[in-house]
Scaffold this motif. Sequence first.
Motif, mmCIF file in Angstrom:
data_model
loop_
_atom_site.group_PDB
_atom_site.id
_atom_site.type_symbol
_atom_site.label_atom_id
_atom_site.label_comp_id
_atom_site.label_asym_id
_atom_site.label_seq_id
_atom_site.Cartn_x
_atom_site.Cartn_y
_atom_site.Cartn_z
ATOM 1 N N PHE A 30 -23.392 34.794 52.469
ATOM 2 C CA PHE A 30 -21.995 35.003 52.962
ATOM 3 C C PHE A 30 -21.983 35.687 54.580
ATOM 4 C CE2 PHE A 30 -24.075 36.001 48.703
ATOM 5 C CZ PHE A 30 -23.549 35.476 48.056
ATOM 6 N N GLU A 31 -20.356 34.972 54.953
ATOM 7 C CA GLU A 31 -20.403 35.676 55.787
ATOM 8 C C GLU A 31 -20.383 36.831 56.210
ATOM 9 O OE1 GLU A 31 -16.950 33.788 57.131
ATOM 10 O OE2 GLU A 31 -17.562 31.198 57.206
ATOM 11 N N ASP A 32 -20.114 37.629 55.428
ATOM 12 C CA ASP A 32 -20.327 39.081 55.330
ATOM 13 C C ASP A 32 -20.985 40.135 56.043
ATOM 14 O OD1 ASP A 32 -19.429 38.490 53.269
ATOM 15 O OD2 ASP A 32 -18.360 40.088 52.953
ATOM 16 N N GLY A 33 -22.797 38.864 54.757
ATOM 17 C CA GLY A 33 -23.894 39.628 54.361
ATOM 18 C C GLY A 33 -23.932 39.869 53.340
ATOM 19 N N LEU A 34 -25.033 40.725 52.967
ATOM 20 C CA LEU A 34 -25.334 41.241 51.734
ATOM 21 C C LEU A 34 -24.066 42.393 51.720
ATOM 22 C CD1 LEU A 34 -29.468 40.429 51.212
ATOM 23 C CD2 LEU A 34 -26.845 39.581 50.452
ATOM 24 N N ASP A 35 -23.986 43.060 49.639
ATOM 25 C CA ASP A 35 -23.480 44.209 50.088
ATOM 26 C C ASP A 35 -23.760 45.046 50.753
ATOM 27 O OD1 ASP A 35 -22.150 46.381 48.819
ATOM 28 O OD2 ASP A 35 -21.025 45.371 47.443
ATOM 29 N N ALA A 36 -23.277 45.839 51.101
ATOM 30 C CA ALA A 36 -24.035 47.435 52.377
ATOM 31 C C ALA A 36 -24.449 48.548 51.340
ATOM 32 C CB ALA A 36 -22.444 48.116 53.620
ATOM 33 N N ARG A 37 -23.588 48.666 50.308
ATOM 34 C CA ARG A 37 -24.697 49.122 49.026
ATOM 35 C C ARG A 37 -26.103 49.250 48.551
ATOM 36 N NH1 ARG A 37 -18.625 49.204 45.846
ATOM 37 N NH2 ARG A 37 -19.327 47.086 46.897
ATOM 38 N N ASP A 38 -25.865 47.315 48.532
ATOM 39 C CA ASP A 38 -26.973 47.703 47.885
ATOM 40 C C ASP A 38 -28.133 47.394 48.825
ATOM 41 O OD1 ASP A 38 -26.736 46.375 45.542
ATOM 42 O OD2 ASP A 38 -25.383 44.394 45.678
ATOM 43 N N ILE A 39 -27.835 47.214 50.457
ATOM 44 C CA ILE A 39 -28.439 47.308 51.817
ATOM 45 C C ILE A 39 -29.072 48.654 51.671
ATOM 46 C CG2 ILE A 39 -28.701 47.017 54.055
ATOM 47 C CD1 ILE A 39 -28.495 44.758 53.091
ATOM 48 N N ASN A 40 -27.893 49.739 51.511
ATOM 49 C CA ASN A 40 -28.474 51.429 51.871
ATOM 50 C C ASN A 40 -29.395 51.596 51.100
ATOM 51 O OD1 ASN A 40 -27.962 54.094 52.648
ATOM 52 N ND2 ASN A 40 -27.507 54.400 50.635
ATOM 53 N N ARG A 41 -29.451 51.082 48.847
ATOM 54 C CA ARG A 41 -29.805 50.824 48.207
ATOM 55 C C ARG A 41 -31.006 50.974 48.421
ATOM 56 N NH1 ARG A 41 -28.170 48.639 44.819
ATOM 57 N NH2 ARG A 41 -26.331 49.925 43.515
ATOM 58 N N ILE A 42 -31.140 48.987 49.302
ATOM 59 C CA ILE A 42 -32.961 49.554 49.455
ATOM 60 C C ILE A 42 -33.249 50.108 50.777
ATOM 61 C CG2 ILE A 42 -34.103 46.984 50.342
ATOM 62 C CD1 ILE A 42 -32.678 45.661 49.319
ATOM 63 N N GLU A 43 -32.659 50.566 51.769
ATOM 64 C CA GLU A 43 -33.505 51.571 52.607
ATOM 65 C C GLU A 43 -33.419 52.601 51.845
ATOM 66 O OE1 GLU A 43 -34.003 52.361 55.523
ATOM 67 O OE2 GLU A 43 -33.486 50.434 56.384
#
Length: 531
Positions: A30-43
Motif C-alpha cells: 500500500f502506497e500510504d502504508g498500513l493503517d495508522a491505527r493498527d501501527i499505534n496498537r502494535i506500538e
Amino acid sequence: MSGSLIPTAEQIETLRDLFFKKLEREGTPFEDGLDARDINRIETSNLYLQKFLETYDLDMKQALKTLWDTCLWRKAYGTNDINEHNVNQQHLYSGIIFAYNRDIDGKTLLICKTKLHQKGKNDVDDLIRLLVYWVERLQREENYAQISLVFDMNSTGLSNMDMEFTKRIIETFKFYYPYILNYIIIFDMPWVLSAAFKIVKSLLPPKAVAKMKFVNQKTISDYVDESNALSCWGGKDNYVYSFVPENRKSEENRVNHNNNNYDLISQNGNESASLSARKASERRGKFAKRAFDRNVHFANSSPPDSPMSDTAQSTSTDRNEAELLRITPDDAIVFMKTGNELVGTVEIMNISYSDVTYKIKTTSPEKFRVRPSSGCLSHGASTTINVVLQQGQSLSTLNKDKFLVMAMPLSAEDAGNTQAIAELWKNTPTNSPSVEQRRLKCTLPHQMAPGDGLKNGRVNSGSYSNVIDSDRQFTSMLSQLTETTSRLENQIKFSQSLQWITLTVFMLLSMAVVYILKQEINQSGACHSEF
C-alpha cells in the motif's frame, strides 16, 4: 488462557521490534502504508502482542507472520472503518449474528443463528463483514478478551447449511483472530449435518478442534450457565434480540488502558522504561504518522487530460463533507484467488443525501472484467464491485494498473432512468466539479508474489501453491459432501413421496372396504325384508 505459555516483557518487545524492522525493510503493498491505527496498537498495546505469542506457544516466527498478515488484511479489508452504519442493515437487525451473555468462564457469547441463513439468498460477503463488525466491537468493549462462538443450529436443515459461509468464518478466525476463541459451541446439530462438521474439523488447527463442543439442552450447562442460556437452549433467559448501538467511548478507555499497560510491563521487565519509551518514540516518527495521499500514480499511457492520468483533478481528494461515496478499501484493490481466477472486490456506499450514479474505469480495460461497471445507489445503499483478472494476463504488471471510481449526484426524476443517466455521463466532462473521482491501484496479497501467480489459469510456482493445494483439497471434500447430502436429500424426498403414496393408497383401500361392507349390509338387509 488455560495451559498457555505467558510471554515475558522482553519477548513482547522482541516481537514488536521484529515487526517494525520488517516494515522498514520490506514496506507494504500500500502506497500510504498500513493503517495508522493498527501501527499505534502494535506500538502501545503489549496485551495485543501477547495474544499472538500465547496462541503460538511463544513461537516468535509464527507470531510475527500472523501479526504481519493480519495487519495487511486489516488494511485491505478496511477493518478499522467497519461500523454499525456500513454493514448490511437487514442482517444487523435480523439477529443472524449477535453478541449476548457469557459462558461459564465469563467470556462473551457471539451467537450465529444458522436457521436464519439461506444459502444463495444471503450474501456471504455481507455476513462476514457483519461478523468482523461484532468481533471488532467486542475487542473494543472487552479489551481483547476471548469470546465463545456459538453455532445455534436448532431447526437448521440442509437448506441452511452453507459450506462457503462456514469456510469463510473459519478462515477469518484462523488467520486474523487466532487468539480470540475460548469455545466453539455447536448447539443441537442435526445428525444429517455431521458429515459437514467432520470437514469443518479438518480445516481447524488442533487447538481449535479441542475447543469445539457439541451440546444439546441437557449438556449446554457444562459451558453456559443456566441463567445465561437462552430459553430456546433450555435456559432461563427469555431474551429477544434487539440491536443496541455501540458506545465508542469504550474504545478511548481501552486505548488509555493499553498505554498504561505498556508502561507497567516495560517497568517490570529487564529493559528499562526509558529505553522502551525511546524506541517507541523512534518508531512513531517513522511509521505512525504517515501522510494519507489519495493521488496515486497512473500508467504513463493515459492521455494527459484523461481522468486516469496523474494530473487529473479529483473533487474528493480531501475527503470533505460533500463526499458522495465511501469506498472500501479506499486506496487499493487486493486480488485474491477464487477458483482459477484472481478476483478483487470493492464495496461502495452512498453516504450523501441524494441518489448517486457511479461509473468504473481502468487503464487496462482489456485485462479486467468489472461487474457492475456502472449503476445507481440510493441514500445509504451499497454494492460490491467484482474485478476479475482475465485469463492469460500476466501478474508482473498488475501493480501498474489503476482504477477510477467516478460518481455524480442524481436528481429524483433521473434516478432509475437509464437513458437519462447515460446522457448525463455523456454530456458531463470528467473534470467537472460535479464528478467525484477516487483512484485505486491494484495489488496482490503478501503471500503471493507476482512471479508466483497464475497465468492462463495455471499455477507456476512459489509458496502460493500451498494455498491452491489447500483450496483443491477443500473443494474435493466439499464436492464429496455435496454429493452425499444431495443423495441423502433425494432419499428423504423419495421416502416422503412414498409415504404419501402409501397413505393415499391406504385411504383409498379403506374407503373401498367401507363401501363394499356397506353395500353388503344393504343387500343383506334387503334379503331379510323379502322373507
